[in-house]
Design a protein around this motif. Structure first.
Motif: not given
Length: 146
Positions: A105-108, A120-125, A134-142
């Protein structure tokens, strides 16, 4: 946690799914997108709403992560990161490669802190079993269900 979620309405410059926001209940999300709600094993208070084009994760009945699929190739990832970099500035980048029982598995990733405890993030796996996702994400941390 409710204070953090209330503040998100003020700092959320992105929309992942129209009508779905951080802090929403599973019932509100179900009215906007079709899918299935399930408990997350081993994480008390955590649920995930799986839709065709993405998912919403909940902690104690409130949305804490919204993710959607936006493409199936590296061009979708680089175009998205380039556009958002022009808007939000330079992201924090990460790259990983690892092996599992089912293959490599490789991710960026490109990530922007857009508020206190809000990312806010973009990911590629890519996996050995399929094309790039390719995904787009909005998230609360912690949040307490992590």
């Amino acid at each position: 946690m409710l204070t953090v979620l209330a503040m998100l309405a003020l700092v959320d410059p992105v929309t992942i799914f129209t009508g779905v926001e951080i802090g929403d209940s599973p019932q509100k999300v179900a009215r906007v997108m079709s899918g299935t709600l399930s408990d997350i094993s081993g994480k008390p208070g955590s649920q995930i709403y799986l839709g065709q084009d993405g998912h919403v994760q909940f902690c104690n009945g409130r949305a804490v992560s919204i993710q959607r699929k936006i493409g199936r190739d590296l061009h979708a990832y680089t175009d998205s990161v380039q556009d958002k970099t022009a808007e939000l500035g330079e992201p924090t980048m990460n790259a990983r490669h690892y092996r599992t029982a089912s293959g490599e598995i490789s991710t960026l990733g490109a990530e922007w802190e857009i508020g206190e405890n809000v990312v806010y993030s973009f990911g590629a796996m890519v996996t050995a079993n399929g094309p790039v996702e390719v995904t787009e994400q909005l998230a609360v941390t912690g949040f307490p269900c992590e």
